[in-house]
Design a protein around this motif. Structure first.
Motif, PDB file in Angstrom:
ATOM      1  N   ALA A   7      -5.456   4.840   5.078  1.00 27.72           N
ATOM      2  CA  ALA A   7      -6.261   6.045   5.314  1.00 27.72           C
ATOM      3  C   ALA A   7      -7.282   6.223   4.193  1.00 27.72           C
ATOM      4  N   GLY A   8      -6.859   5.938   2.958  1.00 25.73           N
ATOM      5  CA  GLY A   8      -7.797   6.005   1.843  1.00 25.73           C
ATOM      6  C   GLY A   8      -8.912   4.990   1.981  1.00 25.73           C
ATOM      7  N   SER A   9      -8.535   3.786   2.443  1.00 30.98           N
ATOM      8  CA  SER A   9      -9.549   2.753   2.653  1.00 30.98           C
ATOM      9  C   SER A   9     -10.564   3.180   3.711  1.00 30.98           C
ATOM     10  N   CYS A  10     -10.057   3.793   4.790  1.00 39.37           N
ATOM     11  CA  CYS A  10     -10.948   4.248   5.843  1.00 39.37           C
ATOM     12  C   CYS A  10     -11.894   5.329   5.315  1.00 39.37           C
ATOM     13  N   ALA A  11     -11.344   6.236   4.498  1.00 41.63           N
ATOM     14  CA  ALA A  11     -12.177   7.293   3.915  1.00 41.63           C
ATOM     15  C   ALA A  11     -13.210   6.726   2.950  1.00 41.63           C
ATOM     16  N   SER A  12     -12.868   5.598   2.297  1.00 42.37           N
ATOM     17  CA  SER A  12     -13.796   5.018   1.320  1.00 42.37           C
ATOM     18  C   SER A  12     -15.075   4.510   1.973  1.00 42.37           C
ATOM     19  N   SER A  13     -14.998   4.193   3.290  1.00 43.29           N
ATOM     20  CA  SER A  13     -16.185   3.658   3.972  1.00 43.29           C
ATOM     21  C   SER A  13     -17.309   4.686   4.055  1.00 43.29           C
ATOM     22  N   LEU A  51      10.819  12.308   5.686  1.00 42.53           N
ATOM     23  CA  LEU A  51       9.593  13.109   5.760  1.00 42.53           C
ATOM     24  C   LEU A  51       9.091  13.459   4.360  1.00 42.53           C
ATOM     25  N   LEU A  52      10.008  13.851   3.484  1.00 39.40           N
ATOM     26  CA  LEU A  52       9.611  14.212   2.122  1.00 39.40           C
ATOM     27  C   LEU A  52       9.078  13.000   1.365  1.00 39.40           C
ATOM     28  N   THR A  53       9.678  11.828   1.610  1.00 41.29           N
ATOM     29  CA  THR A  53       9.190  10.598   0.985  1.00 41.29           C
ATOM     30  C   THR A  53       7.746  10.329   1.394  1.00 41.29           C
ATOM     31  N   LEU A  54       7.454  10.503   2.679  1.00 44.47           N
ATOM     32  CA  LEU A  54       6.089  10.294   3.158  1.00 44.47           C
ATOM     33  C   LEU A  54       5.122  11.272   2.497  1.00 44.47           C
ATOM     34  N   LEU A  55       5.550  12.538   2.367  1.00 44.93           N
ATOM     35  CA  LEU A  55       4.686  13.541   1.746  1.00 44.93           C
ATOM     36  C   LEU A  55       4.487  13.269   0.257  1.00 44.93           C
ATOM     37  N   LEU A  56       5.566  12.844  -0.418  1.00 44.23           N
ATOM     38  CA  LEU A  56       5.472  12.565  -1.855  1.00 44.23           C
ATOM     39  C   LEU A  56       4.544  11.390  -2.145  1.00 44.23           C
ATOM     40  N   LEU A  57       4.640  10.373  -1.306  1.00 42.51           N
ATOM     41  CA  LEU A  57       3.882   9.152  -1.576  1.00 42.51           C
ATOM     42  C   LEU A  57       2.460   9.197  -1.033  1.00 42.51           C
ATOM     43  N   ALA A  58       2.155  10.210  -0.248  1.00 45.21           N
ATOM     44  CA  ALA A  58       0.817  10.281   0.346  1.00 45.21           C
ATOM     45  C   ALA A  58      -0.300  10.360  -0.692  1.00 45.21           C
ATOM     46  N   PRO A  59      -0.257  11.271  -1.681  1.00 44.43           N
ATOM     47  CA  PRO A  59      -1.401  11.369  -2.611  1.00 44.43           C
ATOM     48  C   PRO A  59      -1.699  10.104  -3.395  1.00 44.43           C
ATOM     49  N   PRO A  60      -0.698   9.482  -4.098  1.00 48.05           N
ATOM     50  CA  PRO A  60      -1.056   8.267  -4.838  1.00 48.05           C
ATOM     51  C   PRO A  60      -1.430   7.113  -3.920  1.00 48.05           C
ATOM     52  N   SER A  61      -0.772   7.018  -2.771  1.00 49.02           N
ATOM     53  CA  SER A  61      -1.087   5.921  -1.845  1.00 49.02           C
ATOM     54  C   SER A  61      -2.493   6.067  -1.292  1.00 49.02           C
ATOM     55  N   PHE A  62      -2.863   7.294  -0.928  1.00 48.94           N
ATOM     56  CA  PHE A  62      -4.215   7.540  -0.429  1.00 48.94           C
ATOM     57  C   PHE A  62      -5.242   7.132  -1.487  1.00 48.94           C
ATOM     58  N   ALA A  63      -4.990   7.507  -2.737  1.00 54.38           N
ATOM     59  CA  ALA A  63      -5.911   7.148  -3.822  1.00 54.38           C
ATOM     60  C   ALA A  63      -5.952   5.645  -4.040  1.00 54.38           C
ATOM     61  N   MET A  64      -4.800   4.947  -3.850  1.00 52.63           N
ATOM     62  CA  MET A  64      -4.757   3.497  -4.050  1.00 52.63           C
ATOM     63  C   MET A  64      -5.531   2.745  -2.977  1.00 52.63           C
ATOM     64  N   GLY A  65      -5.893   3.427  -1.875  1.00 51.70           N
ATOM     65  CA  GLY A  65      -6.668   2.770  -0.828  1.00 51.70           C
ATOM     66  C   GLY A  65      -8.146   2.655  -1.133  1.00 51.70           C
ATOM     67  N   PHE A  66      -8.627   3.347  -2.170  1.00 52.29           N
ATOM     68  CA  PHE A  66     -10.058   3.349  -2.473  1.00 52.29           C
ATOM     69  C   PHE A  66     -10.538   2.171  -3.316  1.00 52.29           C
ATOM     70  N   PRO A  67      -9.867   1.812  -4.403  1.00 49.78           N
ATOM     71  CA  PRO A  67     -10.479   0.838  -5.330  1.00 49.78           C
ATOM     72  C   PRO A  67     -10.784  -0.520  -4.718  1.00 49.78           C
ATOM     73  N   PHE A  68      -9.897  -1.059  -3.874  1.00 50.01           N
ATOM     74  CA  PHE A  68     -10.114  -2.417  -3.359  1.00 50.01           C
ATOM     75  C   PHE A  68     -11.325  -2.506  -2.435  1.00 50.01           C
TER      76      PHE A  68
END
Length: 796
Positions: free
Chosen positions: A665-671, A715-732
């Motif tokens: 999702a982060g990668s898609c937003a980076s476009s 569900l909580l795991t998905l919510l917890l990991l969403a912010p850093p994972s979303f951010a990790m989708g941008f740099p590459f």
């Protein structure tokens, strides 16, 4: 050119392929856990990434040639990947059929067989990665949405893989997963190309053959199941697949269960069927209702708590097949709680043994909970008069093959959680096989002592008793202090069954070796040191790790200390040392083997492109930092959430799904962003800051919510990991877009560098976790992203 697949079909094909790649990784991990040992899971991930890195190198060196033939190459590569997925396990059996972990450090040829196996398993990943890399290079202007399709498919692959593991037997799964890759190839198949249609037909035929006639899995000759099946008239009477492992029930007239049986036992040991999980012993089928003869378990050291008291309520953690629960009922307990997270094993017991195991598990006094023990303890408010753990280690020693298994019930935090569930006079009981040199019983004693001290008990020896037989040691920890009457009960128990007291408040000289002598009595002195104020000296000086495990480093069975290797080699011989602690050595060997392979297949060919032209050093630092950081985060989160979600497979699937989907999702937003020269480095810097924050807040958040039901924790795991994972989708993707504007020819080079560092980071994450803990892995990952961010800072 008019037959080029539309972008929508290309995205769908990329998603299907990504599902197959991740699901195939999970299946290979399961298969190698069955045929060899669970630590080969790390080899699978490294092998997959090696294939990805090598594909980047090939694209970098032959870019123009590949792109000119792209429309025909993509489906052809997908059909080849599908066929290799279906066939590679069977081909690997020719290697693993003659390869064995126990021989790895004894026969030099075994290392070459392991290397060959690595390359065999890398083939489908290499072909799949070529497809992904070529799509990225051809459509780099759409890298945001393509990378999203790749990561979304990879995330879904974790869910698909776990679901298939619970539905289909492992031997058929590679062919089933290959169907996803075949479908991806058909999606982008050009019309009226008879050669590609023939290739698709050939791939479909290969898949059909291995789907209908799957090759049997060849187990290591040292697996428990292999030994049981070598008994006369042995046969598998039932089996069931599950994400927790392939559980199988074996029957043989010669099968017996009597762990550490007293020499005073005079009755005939009854035949009992046995269960195996991924080829490892899981437990004997319990006898219920009990027969007229004495139970062999009552003649083992594990019966010690019943000599001290008559517990009315019993909690059995990691209960396995339920033999200790049967013992508790037979000894008069009114309430027995069985905690066993392996649901498939419990279901197989109920269905296959309705007149014994089913009667026990459905007894009105028995409550069965299919939860991970630490989760159960966090959610359960009850108190128990006896809490029992399974016996640690195996008869004859396990050669360190379980060194990297996370054992959260044997950490200081785990023991303290059990202590909180003991009633006023309650007893915690845990047994261990004696090994030589002594490791398991000493580390177990150290863990109990440190947990009691953490509970404010200054003299733990006043709350502990222990006895030993010829092969086992049993420790009992009392919530209240041990009384003289308790000590006399222990002595009477030892006299009756010919055991020796090991720990008592008033132990007399000579009592420890009345019936059984040790080959090295230094064990007694070391045990006394653990109970003394000077135990830190023993932790520092002992040739093996004795310092207790913690939730940050939950590897109870990892005893190897690098500084002790020369001493151990001199004491036992160079070829003997690996047989003491083999598991961790294999992971380290895998790391160096993969490092050498990555250098030969990725870095060495890329050196032909040079370093100076186009700022390749900065490109190396940036994409190398991303590859290192991303994999360190992913592997570390899988480790971290094993305790939270209850099982490595669940942790792997949920974490992979969360990290990859939200990164996509982060990668898609980076476009939608302008990929200016500074944008990728700013994105990497933001990720580094987020990881530093999560290194601090993640452990307490896990502790606070571990008692929630599994669905809520997912569900909580998905919510917890969403912010850093979303951010990790941008740099590459931002980095690739920026690089393509400056020097498009370097895009596959960057892809290869990223893959190379990812290969090394997979095993490196585990090594860092063992040596320094999960928190440090997070900090190293943050440092890798910070290095990527700083790679854009130019000298003035």
């Amino acid at each position: 050119m008019k037959d080029r697949p539309p972008l929508l079909r290309l995205h769908l094909a990329l998603g299907l392929l990504s599902i197959a790649v991740i699901a195939f990784q999970l299946v290979l991990m399961q298969i190698l856990s069955i045929t060899q040992w669970h630590h080969f899971a790390y080899m699978v991930i490294s092998t997959a990434l090696l294939g990805f890195g090598a594909s980047g190198t090939m694209i970098a060196l032959t870019r123009e040639w590949l792109l000119e033939r792209l429309d025909a190459l993509l489906p052809l590569l997908l059909f080849g990947s599908a066929a290799s997925m279906a066939a590679v396990v069977s081909a690997g059996q020719t290697v693993f059929g003659g390869f064995d972990s126990y021989l790895l450090f004894f026969e030099p040829g075994q290392i070459w067989r392991l290397l060959l196996a690595n390359f065999l398993f890398a083939v489908p990943f290499f072909l799949s990665a070529l497809v992904i890399g070529l799509i990225f290079v051809r459509h780099v202007e759409r890298i945001g949405t393509l990378y999203f399709a790749n990561l979304l498919g990879s995330g879904l692959g974790g869910i698909v893989g776990v679901a298939l593991l619970g539905l289909i037997f492992p031997r058929r799964l590679p062919a089933v997963i290959a169907l996803f890759t075949l479908a991806a190839g058909l999606l982008i198949l050009p019309r009226r190309d008879n050669r590609l249609i023939a290739a698709a037909s050939a791939a479909a035929l290969v898949i059909a053959i291995f789907l209908i006639l799957p090759a049997p899995l060849v187990l290591s000759q040292y697996k428990d199941l292999r030994g049981a099946l070598n008994l006369p008239e042995a046969r598998i009477v039932a089996e069931r697949p599950s994400p927790y492992g392939l559980v199988q029930a074996v029957s043989a007239p010669a099968l017996r269960f009597a762990p550490g049986l007293s020499l005073s036992y005079a009755d005939k040991i009854p035949q009992r069927d046995a269960l195996f999980n991924n080829g490892n012993g899981f437990g004997a089928v319990p006898v219920w209702p009990p027969g007229p003869s004495a139970s062999p378990l009552d003649y083992t050291t594990s019966a010690l708590p019943y000599a001290l008291a008559e517990p009315d309520s019993v909690l059995v953690l990691h209960a396995g097949t339920g033999s200790k629960a049967a013992q508790g009922l037979a000894r008069g307990a009114a309430r027995v709680t069985v905690v066993e997270p392996h649901r498939a094993a419990l279901e197989l017991l109920r269905n296959t043994y309705p007149r014994s195991a089913a009667l026990l598990l459905e007894h009105p006094a028995v409550t069965v909970s299919a939860l991970e023990p630490r989760t159960f303890l966090a959610a359960d408010p009850g108190l128990y008069e006896l809490i029992e753990l399974p016996t640690i280690g195996v008869f004859g020693g396990a050669a360190g093959l379980f060194a990297l298994q996370e054992q959260h019930t044997l950490t200081i935090e785990g023991i303290r959680a059990m202590w909180d569930h003991l009633s006023t006079g309650g007893i915690l009981c845990v047994s261990s096989w004696l090994d030589y040199p002594p490791r398991n019983p000493l580390r177990l004693a150290a863990t109990l002592v440190e947990a009691l001290r953490a509970e404010g008990i200054d003299d733990p020896s006043r709350h502990m008793v222990a006895v030993r037989s010829w092969g086992t040691v049993t420790f009992c920890v009392k919530r209240s202090p041990v009384t003289p009457a308790d000590a006399e009960k222990v002595r009477a128990f030892c006299r009756q069954l010919q055991f020796d007291p090991l720990l008592l408040p008033d132990l007399k000289p000579g009592e420890r070796e009345r019936y059984h002598r040790l080959q090295d009595p230094a064990f007694f002195a070391d045990l006394d040191l653990i109970l003394s104020p000077t135990r830190e000296e023993l932790y520092d000086d002992y040739p093996f790790r004795l310092r207790p495990a913690t939730d940050d480093r939950p590897f109870f069975s990892q005893f190897l200390r690098w500084k002790s290797l020369p001493h151990l080699a001199g004491l036992f011989g160079e070829r003997t040392v690996p047989f003491l602690e083999m598991g961790y050595l294999i992971v380290v060997l895998t790391f160096f083997q993969m490092a050498a392979a990555a250098f030969v297949l990725i870095l060495l060919p890329l050196l032909r492109l040079g370093w100076r032209d186009g700022g390749r050093l900065r490109t190396f630092l940036y994409f190398g930092g991303l590859g290192t950081g991303f994999m360190l985060v992913e592997i570390n989160l899988i480790h971290r959430f094993v305790l939270y979600l209850g099982h490595p497979v669940y942790a792997a699937s949920v974490v992979i799904c969360a990290v990859l989907v939200f990164s996509g999702a982060g990668s898609c937003a980076s476009s939608r962003l302008d990929a200016g020269e500074a944008a990728p480095h700013r994105a990497a810097g933001i990720v580094a800051l987020l990881l530093l924050v999560y290194a601090l807040i993640l452990p307490p958040l896990i502790d606070l919510t571990i008692a929630l039901p599994l669905s809520w924790k997912v569900l909580l795991t998905l919510l917890l990991l969403a912010p850093p994972s979303f951010a990790m989708g941008f740099p590459f993707p931002l980095g690739l877009q920026s690089l393509s504007r400056r020097r498009e020819a370097d895009v596959p080079w960057a892809w290869g560098i990223n893959g190379c560092l990812s290969v090394l980071s997979t095993a490196l994450a585990t090594i860092i976790a063992v040596e320094a803990g999960f928190t440090v892995v997070f900090l190293v990952a943050a440092a890798a992203y910070a290095g990527a961010a700083l790679s854009g800072v130019r000298r003035r």
